[in-house]
Design an enzyme around this catalytic site. Structure first.
Site, PDB file in Angstrom:
ATOM      1  N   GLU A   1      22.711   4.327 -18.702  1.00  0.00           N
ATOM      2  CA  GLU A   1      21.906   4.970 -19.752  1.00  0.00           C
ATOM      3  C   GLU A   1      20.431   4.572 -19.638  1.00  0.00           C
ATOM      4  O   GLU A   1      19.538   5.418 -19.708  1.00  0.00           O
ATOM      5  CB  GLU A   1      22.422   4.579 -21.147  1.00  0.00           C
ATOM      6  CG  GLU A   1      23.815   5.080 -21.491  1.00  0.00           C
ATOM      7  CD  GLU A   1      23.918   6.597 -21.538  1.00  0.00           C
ATOM      8  OE1 GLU A   1      22.885   7.293 -21.551  1.00  0.00           O
ATOM      9  OE2 GLU A   1      25.057   7.100 -21.540  1.00  0.00           O
TER      10      GLU A   1
ATOM     11  N   ASN B   1      17.318   7.072 -18.506  1.00  0.00           N
ATOM     12  CA  ASN B   1      16.171   7.307 -19.389  1.00  0.00           C
ATOM     13  C   ASN B   1      14.841   7.135 -18.651  1.00  0.00           C
ATOM     14  O   ASN B   1      13.897   7.884 -18.907  1.00  0.00           O
ATOM     15  CB  ASN B   1      16.223   6.383 -20.601  1.00  0.00           C
ATOM     16  CG  ASN B   1      17.174   6.899 -21.672  1.00  0.00           C
ATOM     17  OD1 ASN B   1      17.659   8.023 -21.593  1.00  0.00           O
ATOM     18  ND2 ASN B   1      17.437   6.075 -22.662  1.00  0.00           N
TER      19      ASN B   1
ATOM     20  N   ARG C   1      20.616  17.039 -22.787  1.00  0.00           N
ATOM     21  CA  ARG C   1      20.725  15.688 -23.300  1.00  0.00           C
ATOM     22  C   ARG C   1      21.156  15.741 -24.766  1.00  0.00           C
ATOM     23  O   ARG C   1      20.816  16.677 -25.484  1.00  0.00           O
ATOM     24  CB  ARG C   1      19.385  14.951 -23.165  1.00  0.00           C
ATOM     25  CG  ARG C   1      18.709  15.148 -21.812  1.00  0.00           C
ATOM     26  CD  ARG C   1      18.488  13.844 -21.106  1.00  0.00           C
ATOM     27  NE  ARG C   1      19.720  13.158 -20.837  1.00  0.00           N
ATOM     28  CZ  ARG C   1      20.429  13.273 -19.705  1.00  0.00           C
ATOM     29  NH1 ARG C   1      20.024  14.065 -18.750  1.00  0.00           N
ATOM     30  NH2 ARG C   1      21.530  12.596 -19.544  1.00  0.00           N
TER      31      ARG C   1
HETATM   32  N1  LIG Z   1      12.327   4.777 -20.756  1.00  0.00           N
HETATM   33  C1  LIG Z   1      11.869   5.691 -21.649  1.00  0.00           C
HETATM   34  N2  LIG Z   1      10.572   6.113 -21.604  1.00  0.00           N
HETATM   35  C2  LIG Z   1      10.117   7.027 -22.476  1.00  0.00           C
HETATM   36  N3  LIG Z   1      10.854   7.592 -23.448  1.00  0.00           N
HETATM   37  C3  LIG Z   1      12.143   7.218 -23.553  1.00  0.00           C
HETATM   38  C4  LIG Z   1      12.721   6.254 -22.662  1.00  0.00           C
HETATM   39  N4  LIG Z   1      14.007   6.067 -23.021  1.00  0.00           N
HETATM   40  C5  LIG Z   1      14.227   6.878 -24.076  1.00  0.00           C
HETATM   41  N5  LIG Z   1      13.123   7.573 -24.413  1.00  0.00           N
HETATM   42  C6  LIG Z   1      12.998   8.518 -25.562  1.00  0.00           C
HETATM   43  O1  LIG Z   1      14.012   8.218 -26.494  1.00  0.00           O
HETATM   44  C7  LIG Z   1      14.823   9.378 -26.745  1.00  0.00           C
HETATM   45  C8  LIG Z   1      16.259   8.956 -27.007  1.00  0.00           C
HETATM   46  O2  LIG Z   1      16.854   8.386 -25.855  1.00  0.00           O
HETATM   47  P1  LIG Z   1      18.451   8.454 -25.691  1.00  0.00           P
HETATM   48  O3  LIG Z   1      18.818   7.858 -24.390  1.00  0.00           O
HETATM   49  O4  LIG Z   1      19.077   7.879 -26.903  1.00  0.00           O
HETATM   50  O5  LIG Z   1      18.740  10.014 -25.711  1.00  0.00           O
HETATM   51  P2  LIG Z   1      18.448  11.100 -24.572  1.00  0.00           P
HETATM   52  O6  LIG Z   1      18.121  10.423 -23.296  1.00  0.00           O
HETATM   53  O7  LIG Z   1      17.429  12.055 -25.092  1.00  0.00           O
HETATM   54  O8  LIG Z   1      19.847  11.845 -24.440  1.00  0.00           O
HETATM   55  P3  LIG Z   1      21.174  11.251 -23.708  1.00  0.00           P
HETATM   56  O9  LIG Z   1      20.890   9.819 -23.369  1.00  0.00           O
HETATM   57  O10 LIG Z   1      22.274  11.391 -24.729  1.00  0.00           O
HETATM   58  O11 LIG Z   1      21.397  12.081 -22.522  1.00  0.00           O
HETATM   59  C9  LIG Z   1      14.623  10.248 -25.534  1.00  0.00           C
HETATM   60  O12 LIG Z   1      14.860  11.621 -25.814  1.00  0.00           O
HETATM   61  C10 LIG Z   1      13.168   9.974 -25.168  1.00  0.00           C
HETATM   62  O13 LIG Z   1      12.289  10.725 -25.960  1.00  0.00           O
HETATM   63 MG   LIG Z   2      19.265   8.908 -22.524  1.00  0.00          MG
END
Ligand SMILES: Nc1ncnc2c1ncn2[C@@H]1O[C@H](COP(=O)(O)OP(=O)(O)OP(=O)(O)O)[C@@H](O)[C@H]1O
Ligand SMILES: [Mg+2]
Lengths: 106, 149
Positions: B50, B54, B111
């Protein structure tokens, strides 16, 4: 990740094998959608019994296929996820949106 | 006084989706030294996957040049295991919003906004630190103890 298909009437069963992450989900997504369109499926069974790893990208893959099937008036079912895979899927409440079927292995 | 770890590792790799599997395997190989349960090992692999995803999907979404991901691991005598995943990407403006279940900024893809929720529920502790324009570090903590049989 590799996928094999079985068609019964207009119900397509896609059996996924291997690991589902963001990398493999992107491939699976376009492959499965192409097959759905090709056979004009009205029902989709996503057999996850042979998935050894699944993260949120697998959740996205399943939700996305459900959306696609519903948009065309069809339906989708998850079949035989391992306890592990089910844990990831149900964390987002996917079981309230679509059936998760557990069948006896033949 | 802080206790020093029994063992540690560091890895750096480019933000390519093919490396998601690599990152999981590296973390799993390291944690395997503690003889974890199958469930604990799967938890670690999922959480690392995860965090790394990200970086690739969000942190470097607009970048085209070399985009590094740094991952470190350490474990302590009591089995406490700490894994960090760091990027030099866009950063997160509002962390508490980002970690909210089902929150996602992704519109085009598929996502579901569950990544942070999965990391939180599969680890004992998850902390996110971030600076806009500088990058993000996710710290995952999980105690790995083999149940006595
Ligand atoms: N490393 C990162 N750099 C910048 N923004 C991030 C990062 N990690 C997460 N985010 C932000 O936080 C939000 C939530 O992250 P999360 O992993 O919970 O959900 P997602 O990646 O959008 O979906 P999923 O992980 O369920 O596929 C993301 O949509 C993004 O906007
Ligand atoms: Mg994610």
């Amino acid at each position: 990740m590799h996928i094999d298909y079985k068609l019964r009437g207009t119900t397509l069963t896609a059996s996924l094998h291997g690991e589902i992450d963001h990398h493999t989900a992107a491939i699976a997504r376009s492959e499965i959608d192409m097959e759905i369109d090709r056979v004009k499926a009205t029902g989709l069974n996503l057999d996850l019994s042979d998935i050894s790893f699944c993260d949120s990208s697998g959740l996205g893959l399943v939700m996305g296929r459900l959306k696609k099937m519903k948009a065309g008036g069809g339906s989708a079912v998850v079949v035989n996820p391992s306890e592990r895979v089910e844990k990831v899927l149900t964390l987002a409440g996917i079981d309230t949106l679509m059936p998760i079927k557990k069948e006896e292995r033949k | 006084m802080s206790i020093s770890p029994l063992n540690r590792f560091k890895a750096e790799f480019p933000a390519k989706s093919i490396n998601e599997g690599y990152a999981r395997m590296v973390a799993a190989a390291f944690v395997s030294q503690l003889d974890p349960t199958v469930a604990d090992l799967a938890d670690i692999k999922t959480a690392v996957s995860e965090a790394v995803t990200n970086c690739i999907v969000h942190a470097y979404r607009d970048k085209t040049d070399y985009c590094p991901i740094y991952i470190t691991g350490a474990y302590y005598p009591d089995g406490k295991t700490v894994i960090t995943v760091r990027d030099k990407g866009c950063g997160i403006e509002d962390i508490s919003k980002a970690v909210t279940p089902l929150y996602t900024t992704d519109t085009g893809g598929e996502r579901s906004g569950m990544g942070f929720t999965i990391m939180e529920s599969f680890c004992d502790k998850m902390t996110v630190s971030s600076r806009v324009g500088k990058g993000t570090t996710v710290r995952l903590v999980k105690k790995i103890v083999r149940p006595q049989s």
